[in-house]
Each structure stands twice: as structure tokens, then as C-alpha cells.
Write an enzyme that holds these catalytic residues in place. Sequence first.
Site, short mmCIF file in Angstrom:
data_model
loop_
_atom_site.label_atom_id
_atom_site.label_comp_id
_atom_site.label_asym_id
_atom_site.label_seq_id
_atom_site.Cartn_x
_atom_site.Cartn_y
_atom_site.Cartn_z
N SER A 149 0.85 -1.19 0.00
CA SER A 149 0.00 0.00 0.00
C SER A 149 0.88 1.23 0.00
CB SER A 149 -0.89 -0.01 1.25
OG SER A 149 -1.56 1.23 1.44
N TYR A 162 -2.76 -0.97 10.01
CA TYR A 162 -2.66 -1.12 8.56
C TYR A 162 -1.22 -0.86 8.09
CZ TYR A 162 -4.40 -1.06 3.75
OH TYR A 162 -4.65 -1.35 2.44
#
Length: 276
Positions: A149, A162
Site C-alpha cells: 500500500s 494497517y
Amino acid sequence: MADRMRLRDRCAVITGAGNGIGAALAHRLAERGCHLALADIRPHDLEATRMSIRERLGDASPPVSLHTLDVADRDSVAALPEAVAERHSRVDLLINNAGVALGGTFEQSSEADFDWLMEINLLGLVRMTRAFLPLLHESDDARLVNISSLFGLIAPPGQTAYSAAKFGVRGFSNALAEELKRSTVGVTVVHPGGIRTGIAQRARAPQGASNAQVEREQKRFERLLRMPPARAAEIIVDAIERRKRRVLVGSDAKVLALVERLMPVGYPAIVERLAR
């Protein structure tokens, strides 16, 4: 080995293939004649992906098998290679795409929720890699593609779980690429920026958050999700064919990756201004 990876008549395993980037990758690979083993925790989403491929390609659709899978379930992951091998003669491409999101700061996140995200976003990816590496090694030209990401490059507040997982994906992929560099298995790590998927709507909310707070955070996050999944998938598949080690998807990922390199300590202030 050819300069570009040939995808026609090879077989790709894709996790999180029921929607978003995973479904879009299934479409792009099918268009190139790649056979597909699609995995997702939601079987009805998998069927929707298969049907949309058939509607788009008709008789030109490649073989597609569907596999209901929770990547956090060790036994299910361990059993998947055999299930895929029963339907396909080979595995040449593993795309670890399945992922979830968690709202709130570290102190707002329960230990159970933090562990839930890590089990899926990092440990599930590691388990899938371990399970399928023997089949990938049997291929004359294979590739492991791990979806990290933008938050595997920068670490904004409210994304402790995350970012921890996605930084872990980045480190795991880079180290594994070095270990496998003399084999027929290449490794690509992908850092998408804001891709217009449903991850914000499906994010697990922090305990005690009101519905109004959750909705406000979802809308704020969704404003950053701009690139269509189909465009992201095209960039990723092109990078796979070109055997790229690292892929930045979107101008936001490219700009912020540069900012982080130039200002590894001071970049959060710039990120905050850009977000406003």
C-alpha cells in the site's frame, strides 16, 4: 527467459478476487488468456467476478475456478494448493491481494481487532506464499505479487495496524526477492495509492465510535480514493509482464514516496497539508 513474462495459458491464483483490485486483476489477466484460480471469503462475490468475465469475453474466457477462502485460516490456506492443482495443471502467478482495514488510533483499537488485521493483511499473505512456493518453483517462469500500500511507504496517524502490516509486506517481499533471485520465481511488491474500492465501507470501526464518527471518517477516506480499480489492475499487470520489483500505482503514491525519501522524518507535516 523472455524479456516480458508471457501470461497466455499460464495460471494465476488471486486472493481477494471478489471485488476491487482483485476482481479487476482477474479481468485483465483473463483478457491476456491467463487461467484463473480465484479466492475470496465471499463466495457470491467470486461468482460475480466469474460471470462478469464470461459476459465480457464470451467463448474466449479462460478456465476459471472459484475457491472460498479465509486467508487467516491456516488449514484452509494449507489445503488450497491441492484444490487448485486439481483444477489446473500448473501455478505460475500468485497475487496476494486480500486485505482489510481498521479505523481509529492505536489506543482506540482493541488487541483483538489489531490482531485480526495482522492475521489477514500480513500473516495471511505469508501463509499463502509458503503454501504456493513449491508449485511456483515447478514453473519455468513464475511470479509472486504482493499487494502492499501507499501506507507501506508512509505511516499516517490512524493507520497503526494497517501500516504495520503493509510495511511488513514490503520488508517480507524485498527480502524474499533477494532469496529467490537465482530461481525461476520473481517477486513484485505493489504500493497502490488511493484506489476506488470498497475497503473504506468495509473497514472495522474502533470500539465506542458513534455511527456519525464512522460515517465521517469513511467519507474523509473515500475522498482520497480516486483511481478506478481497472486502471490500477492494468498498471499492475503491465508491471508483472515487465518483471518489475516495485510498482507505485497512482500519482499520489509516486509523489509521497518521493517526499518520504527526501524527508523521512518531516514528511507527515506535508502529508497533513496535502490531505486538507
